[in-house]
Design a protein around this motif. Sequence first.
Motif, PDB file in Angstrom:
ATOM      1  N   UNK A  21     -49.199   3.188  21.085  1.00  0.00           N
ATOM      2  CA  UNK A  21     -47.560   3.121  21.417  1.00  0.00           C
ATOM      3  C   UNK A  21     -47.036   4.078  20.884  1.00  0.00           C
ATOM      4  N   UNK A  22     -46.346   4.883  21.064  1.00  0.00           N
ATOM      5  CA  UNK A  22     -45.648   6.069  20.697  1.00  0.00           C
ATOM      6  C   UNK A  22     -44.115   5.895  20.871  1.00  0.00           C
ATOM      7  N   UNK A  23     -43.360   5.857  19.764  1.00  0.00           N
ATOM      8  CA  UNK A  23     -42.024   5.731  19.935  1.00  0.00           C
ATOM      9  C   UNK A  23     -41.279   7.291  19.480  1.00  0.00           C
ATOM     10  N   UNK A  24     -40.824   7.815  20.289  1.00  0.00           N
ATOM     11  CA  UNK A  24     -40.131   9.245  19.962  1.00  0.00           C
ATOM     12  C   UNK A  24     -38.932   9.183  19.635  1.00  0.00           C
ATOM     13  N   UNK A  25     -38.543   9.553  18.301  1.00  0.00           N
ATOM     14  CA  UNK A  25     -37.188   9.356  17.668  1.00  0.00           C
ATOM     15  C   UNK A  25     -36.800  10.821  17.316  1.00  0.00           C
ATOM     16  N   UNK A  26     -36.585  11.534  18.297  1.00  0.00           N
ATOM     17  CA  UNK A  26     -36.240  13.211  17.967  1.00  0.00           C
ATOM     18  C   UNK A  26     -37.362  13.643  17.343  1.00  0.00           C
ATOM     19  N   UNK A  27     -37.356  14.422  16.111  1.00  0.00           N
ATOM     20  CA  UNK A  27     -38.427  15.276  15.616  1.00  0.00           C
ATOM     21  C   UNK A  27     -39.518  14.242  15.247  1.00  0.00           C
ATOM     22  N   UNK A  28     -39.175  12.981  14.982  1.00  0.00           N
ATOM     23  CA  UNK A  28     -40.038  12.103  14.368  1.00  0.00           C
ATOM     24  C   UNK A  28     -40.706  11.254  15.354  1.00  0.00           C
ATOM     25  N   UNK A  29     -42.213  10.732  15.188  1.00  0.00           N
ATOM     26  CA  UNK A  29     -42.937   9.966  16.126  1.00  0.00           C
ATOM     27  C   UNK A  29     -43.408   8.655  15.352  1.00  0.00           C
ATOM     28  N   UNK A  50     -50.409   1.864  11.828  1.00  0.00           N
ATOM     29  CA  UNK A  50     -49.457   2.375  12.007  1.00  0.00           C
ATOM     30  C   UNK A  50     -49.333   3.761  11.411  1.00  0.00           C
ATOM     31  N   UNK A  51     -48.344   4.829  12.011  1.00  0.00           N
ATOM     32  CA  UNK A  51     -48.292   6.191  11.439  1.00  0.00           C
ATOM     33  C   UNK A  51     -47.001   6.705  11.635  1.00  0.00           C
ATOM     34  N   UNK A  52     -46.278   7.541  10.843  1.00  0.00           N
ATOM     35  CA  UNK A  52     -45.085   8.156  10.744  1.00  0.00           C
ATOM     36  C   UNK A  52     -45.563   9.530  11.023  1.00  0.00           C
ATOM     37  N   UNK A  53     -44.949  10.401  11.979  1.00  0.00           N
ATOM     38  CA  UNK A  53     -45.461  11.796  11.951  1.00  0.00           C
ATOM     39  C   UNK A  53     -44.200  12.613  12.510  1.00  0.00           C
ATOM     40  N   UNK A  57     -45.172  19.210  10.105  1.00  0.00           N
ATOM     41  CA  UNK A  57     -44.541  18.952   8.914  1.00  0.00           C
ATOM     42  C   UNK A  57     -45.454  17.773   7.770  1.00  0.00           C
ATOM     43  N   UNK A  58     -45.374  16.475   8.414  1.00  0.00           N
ATOM     44  CA  UNK A  58     -46.138  15.435   7.860  1.00  0.00           C
ATOM     45  C   UNK A  58     -46.688  14.374   8.632  1.00  0.00           C
ATOM     46  N   UNK A  59     -47.447  13.516   8.025  1.00  0.00           N
ATOM     47  CA  UNK A  59     -48.109  12.515   8.708  1.00  0.00           C
ATOM     48  C   UNK A  59     -48.568  11.419   7.348  1.00  0.00           C
ATOM     49  N   UNK A  60     -48.062  10.286   7.769  1.00  0.00           N
ATOM     50  CA  UNK A  60     -48.331   8.944   6.958  1.00  0.00           C
ATOM     51  C   UNK A  60     -49.003   8.009   7.977  1.00  0.00           C
ATOM     52  N   UNK A  61     -50.185   7.588   7.372  1.00  0.00           N
ATOM     53  CA  UNK A  61     -51.006   6.682   8.367  1.00  0.00           C
ATOM     54  C   UNK A  61     -51.393   5.525   7.458  1.00  0.00           C
ATOM     55  N   UNK A  62     -51.013   4.324   7.956  1.00  0.00           N
ATOM     56  CA  UNK A  62     -51.304   2.929   7.115  1.00  0.00           C
ATOM     57  C   UNK A  62     -52.280   2.108   7.987  1.00  0.00           C
ATOM     58  N   UNK A  63     -53.456   1.939   7.380  1.00  0.00           N
ATOM     59  CA  UNK A  63     -54.446   1.117   7.776  1.00  0.00           C
ATOM     60  C   UNK A  63     -54.203  -0.387   7.492  1.00  0.00           C
ATOM     61  N   UNK A  72     -50.643  13.286   4.605  1.00  0.00           N
ATOM     62  CA  UNK A  72     -51.050  14.544   5.053  1.00  0.00           C
ATOM     63  C   UNK A  72     -49.542  15.194   5.302  1.00  0.00           C
ATOM     64  N   UNK A  73     -49.706  16.515   4.632  1.00  0.00           N
ATOM     65  CA  UNK A  73     -48.641  17.572   4.709  1.00  0.00           C
ATOM     66  C   UNK A  73     -48.965  18.574   5.178  1.00  0.00           C
ATOM     67  N   UNK A  74     -48.328  19.446   6.115  1.00  0.00           N
ATOM     68  CA  UNK A  74     -48.597  20.771   6.443  1.00  0.00           C
ATOM     69  C   UNK A  74     -47.487  21.800   6.338  1.00  0.00           C
TER      70      UNK A  74
END
Length: 213
Positions: A21-29, A50-53, A57-63, A72-74
Amino acid sequence: MISTTIRGRYEGGVREAVTTVTVHGGAVKLNGNVTEATFVNGSSLEGLSFSLEKPGSFLIDFDVPKQDVRFQFMNNMRVMEKPLNFTYTHWRGDNRTVVDGTLAIDSSNKLSANYGFDSGNCKLGYSYVHKGLTTFEPSYDFAKNSWDVALSQRVDEDNVVKASYQSSSKVLGLEWCKNPISSGGFKISASVNLAEESKFPTLSVDSRLHVEL
């Protein structure tokens, strides 16, 4: 906007289902992922993440059950007027860090490199696209001292057939992808380990359903 992706996968007699399930908040998901393991024996934290992307630019993934975080940073720059893209990935639990880089020489030729700081292993790859239809991808793994090769052919706008061979494991693979799988298509894969006497193929099917609310 909220979107839902349901992924089903079958491989070697094992079935797996993942719902995102993805919640789109402008440039961040913000993504929430659950698997069938979360509900098999009643509600649990198994298979929950959960992940914040921010794409590109970046991705933070929490198991959740492992209490583990992946960062993860791009980033990108230009080398001799050619675009060079970097991806830096760190797994906190494994204390492992990997850097990937891709240099686009032109629209048909790309060079890539992957380096693991913990292992010191380096893998180099090259990609050549012929007339936008055929893609040839050889790569060399320094740790395994082996070559891998893949050949893809676009049949039409919706279908791509790919063959690959891993010399280190002697695994020969063949797959058919219908539509981009990320947007609701499917992929059927078969692989054979040529080092085994039986040489019995392993079959996997991966499909996704994407819904926007």
